[in-house]
Design an enzyme around this catalytic site. Structure first.
Site, PDB file in Angstrom:
ATOM      1  N   THR A  50      72.101   6.657  41.610  1.00  4.86           N
ATOM      2  CA  THR A  50      72.337   6.048  43.090  1.00  4.86           C
ATOM      3  C   THR A  50      71.124   5.164  43.719  1.00  4.86           C
ATOM      4  O   THR A  50      70.100   5.842  43.780  1.00  4.86           O
ATOM      5  CB  THR A  50      73.088   6.948  44.102  1.00  4.86           C
ATOM      6  OG1 THR A  50      73.812   7.487  43.479  1.00  4.86           O
ATOM      7  CG2 THR A  50      73.215   6.130  45.149  1.00  4.86           C
ATOM      8  N   GLN A  51      71.449   3.880  43.437  1.00  3.99           N
ATOM      9  CA  GLN A  51      70.121   2.997  43.822  1.00  3.99           C
ATOM     10  C   GLN A  51      70.347   2.377  45.407  1.00  3.99           C
ATOM     11  O   GLN A  51      69.655   1.840  46.114  1.00  3.99           O
ATOM     12  CB  GLN A  51      69.502   2.016  43.064  1.00  3.99           C
ATOM     13  CG  GLN A  51      68.983   2.507  41.864  1.00  3.99           C
ATOM     14  CD  GLN A  51      67.810   3.521  42.136  1.00  3.99           C
ATOM     15  OE1 GLN A  51      67.116   3.051  43.251  1.00  3.99           O
ATOM     16  NE2 GLN A  51      67.551   4.548  41.331  1.00  3.99           N
TER      17      GLN A  51
END
Lengths: 255, 269, 276
Positions: free
Chosen positions: C51-52
């Site tokens: 997850t960015q």
């Protein structure tokens, strides 16, 4: 945009060694940016009867580091049936910090306490484990405000001794002077740095020779709102050995 | 070959009678160890152990160990096996504090070592642990006493004894167990010492040197410097003396002046 | 252009946030935040994503301590960027019988945490030995989880408020943990926008209050804060739930709303109905 695993949580820590005591102090404000997250999150932890640690920087890393240090000290106690000495704790913390050299704990660490010959000692670290023994050290948000003040007051820099043949020796100030310097440091930093304030925790690590008059005087003179009593902590912290640690809490400005 | 059985060279093989001989030998190792007694009241759990020394020049072997602030054990059997298990227990106890911020519940840590011990009775190439524990601890649900044995059993008791001649101690406890719940700490220790004394060989006595007392629960009148919440501590030597003196053994003075005679050497642990 | 779009850096030298006392950039000196974690290389490692950024998000959660326990509130909106995507989402979640957590940030990560906590509580229940995890223990567990994930550079993109009262000791817990593993406890807590908009109100109404705060007054304060948040936070909804935890147990309310007044907008150019 990629995820950054760090933040800064403000606050400042400080330690000063005396002949038979050491004071380790930190404010209790935790902030992020311009927001005060909490007015009471501790940055100073007692490790054993001779050692107290303060850690400042990224709060989550600091708390994790202290947890790990405590784990190692507990293991040491089980294995050797005694407390780890101060200088060994310092060396151990170096290896723990350097062990994460390529994903560091963003923590400025100060360890204060009583060394093997009963003298007050301070060890100051950088986040990747470089360390040295000192007489005093300030770290954190207001390091740049406090360290020059300590250089002047503790190391007597830029002072002319009254008696040049007998100059004062750093690390020999009496406890009442040191406590006053610590308190003034933090009230000063509170005035000039937005990330410092709310309350001040001072841990006083003493050996059996230490004159506790200064502590008793503070306890008796202060009103309850200014300062919590130390007696309760004394009972709790009273270890099997002669070294005792006292905790003083003083309120700072909250604006 | 008196003790030689068939079906005993591999612990994963049953005898035709449905027994695992290696496991029973492990239980025998516990019976060969010196005695330990445990008791529990509504407020306290205590352990009393009889320490052995291997000779005049040797000190007494430690029998009671701290695991965590709220938890400790007494052992009977192979000390080195006990060390492996107690290291495991210490790690589990510290992990509980690290992950959940709580002292590990006593029954759970006992179940965990029982699980470990059971595996050793069933897996090829392993041998059972040759040691039994009495475990005392205090948690959310009060003070507790458990027995752990190498067959993988772990049960909770109000009073229990393990080790050499522990049947004598058990007989005493069986007689007195219904009084234990309401006992004060000092009364509980007194019962414990009586019970431990019952397990002694003739001519042997309890002394501050060969006896240790482990406690969880609030401090008693003879203890100073114990935290009020009641943490685990071991009383030995001078700290145990008042309780042993209270037992009123006249042979005690004699035993102390002649330390060689009080040796209790039957085997090496 | 050095002016940042992040308003917290206005008014300070642009490098100040990252500078240490020597004028150096600490994030540079120690290569903080660089890819130091070595992930074992396999055929799929290039396809593995972390997850960015959050996708479907919830906005702020607020919480306060009152006389008998803890009160939390969060609205029912889950946004997809600026789209008000889901308007009946519950962001307060009970963990065991004496703890409630409120979640801001990514809603799928929140669901993952819910599953994780469900497992934890179920395991504890199955022991059936009279022990239970109170709010302080659940909080410690969540802190460890969040810090662990951030240390793998694979964070759960949330900020959580944990509230609860230990049924045995009666001690109340109100605490915060976020995607970095940052933790703290305080008498009033707000995440995200609430940390700027609701916290000043909460500090005045709760922390500066002289007499003890009862449940009814606490609810009024919560409603006031939720109203102001609805007025000022574009990603909020005037439909929210309130959780109350006392020694007796915990409860999450039905969704509720507050009366709002938009008449003032009529007279404001660019806000109301005028076209010129």
């Amino acid at each position: 945009m990629s995820f950054s695993p760090y933040t800064q949580n403000g606050g400042t820590i400080l330690a000063i060694a005396g002949k038979d005591f050491c004071v380790v102090a930190g404010d209790t404000r935790q902030s992020e940016g311009f927001s005060i997250q909490s007015r009471y999150e501790t940055k100073v932890w007692r490790l054993n009867e001779k050692a107290t640690i303060a850690a400042n920087g990224f709060a989550a890393d600091c708390k994790q580091l202290v947890k790990r240090v405590k784990w190692r000290l507990e293991t040491y106690k089980h294995a050797h049936n005694r407390e780890m000495p101060l200088k060994s704790i310092a060396r151990m913390v170096q290896t723990m910090l350097y062990g994460k050299r390529f994903f560091p704990f963003y923590s400025y660490v100060i360890i204060g306490g009583i060394d093997d010959d009963g003298t007050g000692a301070v060890y100051g670290f950088d986040p990747v484990g470089s360390y040295e023994r000192e007489t005093c050290r300030a770290a954190g948000a207001a390091q740049s405000l406090l360290q020059p003040f300590l250089d002047n007051q503790i190391y007597f820099r830029n002072q002319q001794p009254a008696d040049p043949t007998n100059p004062p020796i750093p690390g020999t100030l009496p406890l009442d002077n040191v406590l006053a310097i610590v308190t003034d440091s933090f009230t000063g930093a509170t005035e000039r740095h937005i990330e410092v304030g709310d309350a001040l925790e001072m841990y006083v690590v003493t050996n059996s020779n230490c004159d506790l008059g200064a502590l008793q005087q503070i306890t008796q003179s202060a009103t309850k709102t200014d300062l919590e009593q130390v007696a309760r902590e004394e009972a709790e912290f009273n270890g099997p050995k002669s070294c005792k640690t006292f905790k003083l809490l003083r309120q700072l400005k909250k604006d | 070959m008196v003790f030689r059985n068939s079906y005993d060279s591999d612990n994963t093989v049953f005898s035709p009678q449905g027994r695992l001989h290696q496991v029973e030998y492990a239980l025998e190792a516990v019976r060969q160890g010196s005695a330990a007694v445990g008791l529990r009241s509504n407020t306290h759990a205590i352990l009393l152990t009889l320490k052995r020394s291997t000779g005049e020049l040797a000190s007494y072997q430690q029998k009671a160990f701290k695991i965590d602030d709220h938890l400790g054990i007494a052992i009977a059997g192979l000390t080195s096996d006990a060390r492996v298990l107690s290291n495991y227990m210490r790690n589990q106890a510290m992990s509980s504090r690290l992950l959940y911020g709580r002292p590990i519940p006593v029954n759970r840590i006992v179940s965990q070592i029982a699980e470990k011990a059971q595996l050793a009775t069933q897996q090829y190439g392993r041998r059972p642990y040759g040691v039994g524990f009495l475990v005392i601890g205090q948690d959310q649900t009060g003070p507790h006493l458990h027995e752990f044995s190498p067959d993988g059993n772990a049960l909770e008791y109000v009073a229990m004894s393990i080790g050499a001649r522990s049947q004598m101690a058990k007989t005493y406890l069986e007689k007195e167990h219904d009084k234990l719940a309401e006992c004060s700490l000092d009364e509980l220790i007194h019962h414990g010492l009586q019970s431990l004394k019952a397990s002694l060989q003739q001519s042997k006595t309890l002394t501050p040197l060969n006896t240790s007392i482990a406690i969880v629960g609030p401090p008693g009148p003879n203890e100073s410097g114990v935290k009020s919440e009641g943490s685990f501590r071991i009383l030995e030597g001078d700290n145990a003396k008042p309780y042993i003196d209270a037992l009123g053994q006249e042979e005690q003075t004699q035993a102390q002046t002649q330390p060689t005679q009080q040796r209790d050497v039957t085997m090496q642990e | 252009m050095n002016m940042s779009n992040n308003f917290t850096s206005w008014g300070r030298p642009f490098t100040d946030a990252k500078m240490d006392m020597y004028g150096g950039d600490v994030t540079q000196r120690y290569q903080l935040g660089a890819q130091q974690m070595t992930v074992p290389d396999d055929k799929f490692s290039e396809g593995v994503q972390k997850t960015q950024q959050p996708i479907v998000t919830g906005t702020s959660v607020i919480g306060l301590k009152f006389k008998d326990g803890i009160m939390l509130a969060a609205d029912n909106l889950a946004s997809y960027g600026s789209l008000a995507r889901f308007k009946d989402i519950q962001r307060l979640y009970g963990v065991g019988s004496n703890t409630i957590i409120g979640a801001a940030g990514d809603m799928s990560d929140f669901q993952h945490v819910q599953h994780q906590l469900d497992t934890l509580i179920t395991d504890e229940y199955c022991h059936d030995d009279g022990h239970s995890l109170g709010p302080a223990q659940i909080y410690e567990y969540m802190s460890t989880l969040m810090y662990h994930r951030r240390s793998q550079l694979n964070p759960l993109w949330n900020a959580f408020v944990v509230g609860g009262v230990d049924p045995k000791s009666g001690e109340s817990t109100l605490a915060y943990v976020d995607l970095l593993g940052t933790t703290y406890s305080a008498p009033t807590i707000g995440t995200g926008y609430a940390s700027m908009i609701a916290i000043p109100l909460l500090r005045r109404l709760v922390e500066d209050r002289q007499e003890p705060l009862n449940k009814e007054d606490a609810l009024d304060i919560i409603k006031t804060c939720m109203k102001v948040l609805f007025y000022r936070d574009a990603r909020s909804l005037n439909k929210f739930q309130v959780a109350t935890i006392t020694k007796e147990g915990s409860e999450i309310s039905q969704s509720m709303s507050v009366d709002t007044e938009w008449g003032f907008a009529e007279g404001i150019r660019g806000y109301g109905g005028q076209t010129q």
